[in-house]
Design a protein around this motif. Structure first.
Motif: not given
Length: 311
Positions: A14-17, A33-36, A47-50, A70-72
């Motif tokens: 799973v990728a968290v964006l 970060e909170q979701v990750f 994995e968390l991505f910026d 999570m890219m608002h």
């Protein structure tokens, strides 16, 4: 139908964006970060991505099975990232391309609600300060001046007289087209939607003249009352309106619909947020908690929604 998953391995990688390039970047980093961390604590291979623009066309997202976006704001919330994820075949929770683009555009979504018979404050879309003065005179002061297509109260001003309108227009215009909206004088309420159900209402008592960026993310003096202190009949009406507004946009899975009560105590639709914040100040986790679902369970539920059969 969504599935009830107990084994985190079912979700695969799973990728968290998070991050992005909109004015809401810092809030997006916090949400991501909170979701990750919540998913990691539950054993999900995450994995968390910026994310930057070039990442959407590169290979950083190769080898993943699904994504949580999570890219608002612009780029992440307006259909662009949703299109990339769909092209890559990565399921994600939340509105699809078309609904994301429509919901991000406050002007078009308000027109749609008005045509559907759903109440929303009077509005105008002036193209210049001169047009703004004419529109504000017709609508009446005080008035909100805001960008058509940004969130987190970026660029928004509450204007009490004509002398302040030009500066407010210029501030909003930094972010694109400008929307003028009539002021509703009552309480601010929000209704979160999760998997086709309306969650308990949150009443917002902002630190300041209105619920601006400072009151949302920086102040500890803003008060959140959940469940909101309104009677059962009004609660039900607002929840039904939220579901109707959500359906009219064509949204899915989860989101948040914002309201203000007018001078007669009648609810007025302000906007729909198809990618709500997931920070320590955020409203969807607060509403979910009132419904008996903690933050970890909420994040898990979002992943479960990606398992829906799209056929």
């Amino acid at each position: 139908m969504s599935q009830n998953i107990s084994n985190p391995r079912v979700f695969g990688r799973v990728a968290v964006l998070s991050g992005g390039w909109s004015p809401e970047r810092e809030i997006s980093l916090q949400s991501g970060e909170q979701v990750f961390l919540a998913l990691q604590r539950q054993g999900v291979n995450v994995e968390l991505f910026d994310i930057q623009r070039e990442d959407l066309l590169g290979n950083r997202l190769e080898g993943f099975d699904r994504a949580v976006n999570m890219m608002h704001g612009r780029g992440g919330e307006d259909g662009l990232v949703q299109a990339v994820l769909e092209l890559r075949g990565l399921p994600y929770p939340g509105a699809d391309v078309a609904a994301s683009a429509l919901a991000m555009d406050k002007l078009r979504s308000k027109r749609l609600w008005r045509d559907a018979g759903l109440p929303t404050p009077g509005f105008a879309a002036p193209a210049s300060p001169v047009e703004a003065l004419e529109a504000a005179q017709a609508i009446g002061y005080p008035i909100f001046v805001k960008p058509v297509a940004d969130g987190s109260s970026v660029g928004i001003s509450k204007v009490h007289s004509a002398k302040d309108l030009e500066a407010a227009f210029a501030e909003a215009a930094i972010y694109g087209d400008v929307l003028l909206e009539a002021f509703a004088s009552g309480r601010e309420l929000t209704c979160s939607v999760l998997a086709g159900e309306a969650l308990p209402l949150v009443c917002i008592e902002p630190d300041g003249d209105f619920y601006d960026y400072h009151a949302k993310y920086l102040s500890d003096a803003t008060r959140y009352l959940c469940p909101a202190p309104v009677d059962a009949a009004l609660t039900t009406r607002i929840q039904e309106m939220a579901l109707a507004a959500f359906a009219a946009i064509g949204a899915r899975h989860w989101g948040r619909v914002d309201f203000m009560l007018d001078g007669s105590g009648e609810p007025q639709l302000l906007e729909i947020n198809t990618l709500p914040g997931m920070t320590t100040h955020s409203l969807v986790p607060m509403a979910a908690q009132a419904a008996g679902m903690n933050f970890e369970a909420l994040c898990w539920r979002l992943l479960e929604l990606t398992m829906e059969d799209a056929s």
